[in-house]
Enzyme design. Structure first.
Site, PDB file in Angstrom:
ATOM      1  N   THR A  19      53.039 -32.521  15.338  1.00  0.00           N
ATOM      2  CA  THR A  19      54.181 -33.020  15.882  1.00  0.00           C
ATOM      3  C   THR A  19      54.064 -32.752  17.484  1.00  0.00           C
ATOM      4  O   THR A  19      54.548 -33.439  18.410  1.00  0.00           O
ATOM      5  CB  THR A  19      55.572 -32.114  15.659  1.00  0.00           C
ATOM      6  OG1 THR A  19      55.429 -30.847  15.367  1.00  0.00           O
ATOM      7  CG2 THR A  19      55.927 -32.735  13.929  1.00  0.00           C
TER       8      THR A  19
ATOM      9  N   ARG B 132      59.153 -36.359   7.560  1.00  0.00           N
ATOM     10  CA  ARG B 132      60.029 -35.706   6.729  1.00  0.00           C
ATOM     11  C   ARG B 132      61.129 -34.585   7.303  1.00  0.00           C
ATOM     12  O   ARG B 132      61.819 -34.064   6.596  1.00  0.00           O
ATOM     13  CB  ARG B 132      59.228 -34.959   5.625  1.00  0.00           C
ATOM     14  CG  ARG B 132      58.590 -35.645   4.728  1.00  0.00           C
ATOM     15  CD  ARG B 132      57.215 -35.049   3.823  1.00  0.00           C
ATOM     16  NE  ARG B 132      56.588 -36.093   3.385  1.00  0.00           N
ATOM     17  CZ  ARG B 132      56.739 -36.691   2.347  1.00  0.00           C
ATOM     18  NH1 ARG B 132      57.579 -36.690   1.731  1.00  0.00           N
ATOM     19  NH2 ARG B 132      55.905 -37.724   1.910  1.00  0.00           N
TER      20      ARG B 132
ATOM     21  N   ASP C 162      45.575 -38.463  11.140  1.00  0.00           N
ATOM     22  CA  ASP C 162      45.672 -38.672  12.539  1.00  0.00           C
ATOM     23  C   ASP C 162      44.055 -38.313  13.300  1.00  0.00           C
ATOM     24  O   ASP C 162      44.018 -38.438  14.355  1.00  0.00           O
ATOM     25  CB  ASP C 162      46.588 -37.989  13.220  1.00  0.00           C
ATOM     26  CG  ASP C 162      46.886 -36.233  13.055  1.00  0.00           C
ATOM     27  OD1 ASP C 162      45.753 -35.457  12.716  1.00  0.00           O
ATOM     28  OD2 ASP C 162      47.943 -35.891  13.003  1.00  0.00           O
TER      29      ASP C 162
ATOM     30  N   HIS D  93      44.351 -37.257   2.591  1.00  0.00           N
ATOM     31  CA  HIS D  93      45.055 -38.591   2.233  1.00  0.00           C
ATOM     32  C   HIS D  93      44.383 -39.523   3.191  1.00  0.00           C
ATOM     33  O   HIS D  93      44.805 -40.355   3.779  1.00  0.00           O
ATOM     34  CB  HIS D  93      46.469 -38.220   3.126  1.00  0.00           C
ATOM     35  CG  HIS D  93      47.599 -37.372   2.052  1.00  0.00           C
ATOM     36  ND1 HIS D  93      48.635 -36.758   2.618  1.00  0.00           N
ATOM     37  CD2 HIS D  93      47.366 -37.087   0.755  1.00  0.00           C
ATOM     38  CE1 HIS D  93      49.223 -36.083   1.362  1.00  0.00           C
ATOM     39  NE2 HIS D  93      48.530 -36.450   0.362  1.00  0.00           N
TER      40      HIS D  93
ATOM     41  N   CYS E 291      38.691 -59.722   6.258  1.00  0.00           N
ATOM     42  CA  CYS E 291      37.068 -59.387   6.280  1.00  0.00           C
ATOM     43  C   CYS E 291      36.372 -60.565   6.708  1.00  0.00           C
ATOM     44  O   CYS E 291      36.799 -61.732   6.497  1.00  0.00           O
ATOM     45  CB  CYS E 291      36.604 -59.196   4.646  1.00  0.00           C
ATOM     46  SG  CYS E 291      34.939 -58.946   4.341  1.00  0.00           S
TER      47      CYS E 291
ATOM     48  N   CYS F 101      34.333 -62.225   3.648  1.00  0.00           N
ATOM     49  CA  CYS F 101      34.981 -63.057   2.430  1.00  0.00           C
ATOM     50  C   CYS F 101      36.488 -63.315   2.575  1.00  0.00           C
ATOM     51  O   CYS F 101      37.029 -63.773   1.683  1.00  0.00           O
ATOM     52  CB  CYS F 101      34.838 -62.294   1.077  1.00  0.00           C
ATOM     53  SG  CYS F 101      35.885 -60.835   0.937  1.00  0.00           S
TER      54      CYS F 101
ATOM     55  N   SER G 177      52.707 -27.463   6.994  1.00  0.00           N
ATOM     56  CA  SER G 177      53.167 -28.305   5.781  1.00  0.00           C
ATOM     57  C   SER G 177      54.365 -27.507   4.900  1.00  0.00           C
ATOM     58  O   SER G 177      54.443 -26.248   4.869  1.00  0.00           O
ATOM     59  CB  SER G 177      51.841 -28.300   5.169  1.00  0.00           C
ATOM     60  OG  SER G 177      52.134 -29.030   3.617  1.00  0.00           O
ATOM     61  N   SER G 178      55.261 -28.543   4.511  1.00  0.00           N
ATOM     62  CA  SER G 178      56.344 -27.990   3.816  1.00  0.00           C
ATOM     63  C   SER G 178      55.921 -27.563   2.349  1.00  0.00           C
ATOM     64  O   SER G 178      56.807 -27.170   1.669  1.00  0.00           O
ATOM     65  CB  SER G 178      57.599 -28.580   3.921  1.00  0.00           C
ATOM     66  OG  SER G 178      57.314 -30.079   3.744  1.00  0.00           O
TER      67      SER G 178
HETATM   68 ZN    ZN Z   1      35.098 -58.879   1.963  1.00  0.00          ZN
END
Ligand code: ZN
Length: 249
Positions: free
Chosen positions: A30, A38, A107, A122, A155, A158, A195-196
């Site tokens: 922050t 949150r 981040d 994450h 992409c 494809c 972290s909470s």
């Molecule tokens: Zn692709």
């Protein structure tokens, strides 16, 4: 314990521990200008509940909307700079006092602060991949496509929809998470910062550590069993920890 006594105690615990890991969440970023969705009262959670907007089903259902809603926020993440808390953890790692950082943040601020061992449970916003053929691209490639009017970004091979290498709601956990569950074995001290500890399965990790230190503005479910709890901004707390650390040598 006064604030100063707590800082002294944290320094003592870090020095005595043979294996220390940090676990960081939105609160550590922050002060780099990244809002914590949150935090109560910001209204951000209500407006952009990531469980709804940053979910796998939202991406599959309407990829153009998924990018319209999320991408500008993510681009801002990539322009943020590490703060005192990120640099302090990197410094502790260089001093041999920290095994590494497990982070819930996407981040890249630990990586940008020079940290060598970071488990981004994450994911992150440095790369993306095609949902069809899995070809990998830089995140900048996705952003440039979006900015030139390709929504959703696709992409080059494809024409499948691209997705960032973050763990969305409804996604399985990534390789970093499984590595984190391994590296945490034998952890004597866990420094929880910003972290909470409410988002599972990451919130279960501190339970493995022998001792826990918590630096977070608001209470967490682990406060009662933690050795030290500091309800303070992580930037200030880590500046004070590093100042105390430099006294002893
Ligand atoms: Zn692709």
């Amino acid at each position: 314990m006064s604030y100063n006594q707590k800082i002294k105690e944290i320094v003592r615990l870090v020095r005595e521990s043979k294996k220390t890991l940090a676990l960081t969440g939105a609160g550590i970023s922050t002060e780099s200008g990244i809002p914590d969705y949150r935090s109560p009262g910001t209204g951000l959670w209500e407006k952009h509940d990531p469980a709804k907007t940053a979910s796998l089903s939202a991406l599959r259902k309407d990829p153009a909307r998924f990018y319209s809603v999320n991408l500008n926020r993510w681009i801002a993440f990539n322009h943020a700079k590490p703060n005192a808390a990120h640099y302090a953890l990197t410094q502790l790692e260089k001093m041999g006092l920290l095994t590494g950082v497990i982070t819930q943040n996407i981040d890249s601020l630990h990586v940008r602060s020079g940290a060598a061992r970071v488990w981004e449970v994450h994911g992150h916003l440095r790369t993306c991949h095609c949902m069809e053929c899995r070809e990998s691209y830089s995140f900048d490639y996705l952003v440039q496509n979006f900015k030139s009017g390709d929504n959703p970004p696709r992409c080059a091979k494809c024409k499948g929809v691209l997705r960032p290498d973050v763990v969305l709601f409804e996604d399985r956990m990534n390789e970093d998470f499984y590595q984190a569950t391994q590296v945490i074995s034998g952890c004597q001290l866990m420094l929880v910062a910003g972290s909470s500890l409410t988002v599972y399965p990451v919130a279960g990790l501190p339970g493995v550590a022998k001792q826990i230190v918590i630096i977070n503005r608001t209470p967490t479910p682990y406060d009662e069993e933690a050795a030290v709890v500091v309800h303070e901004n992580t930037g200030q707390a880590f500046q004070d920890i590093m100042a105390e650390m430099s006294k002893g040598f």
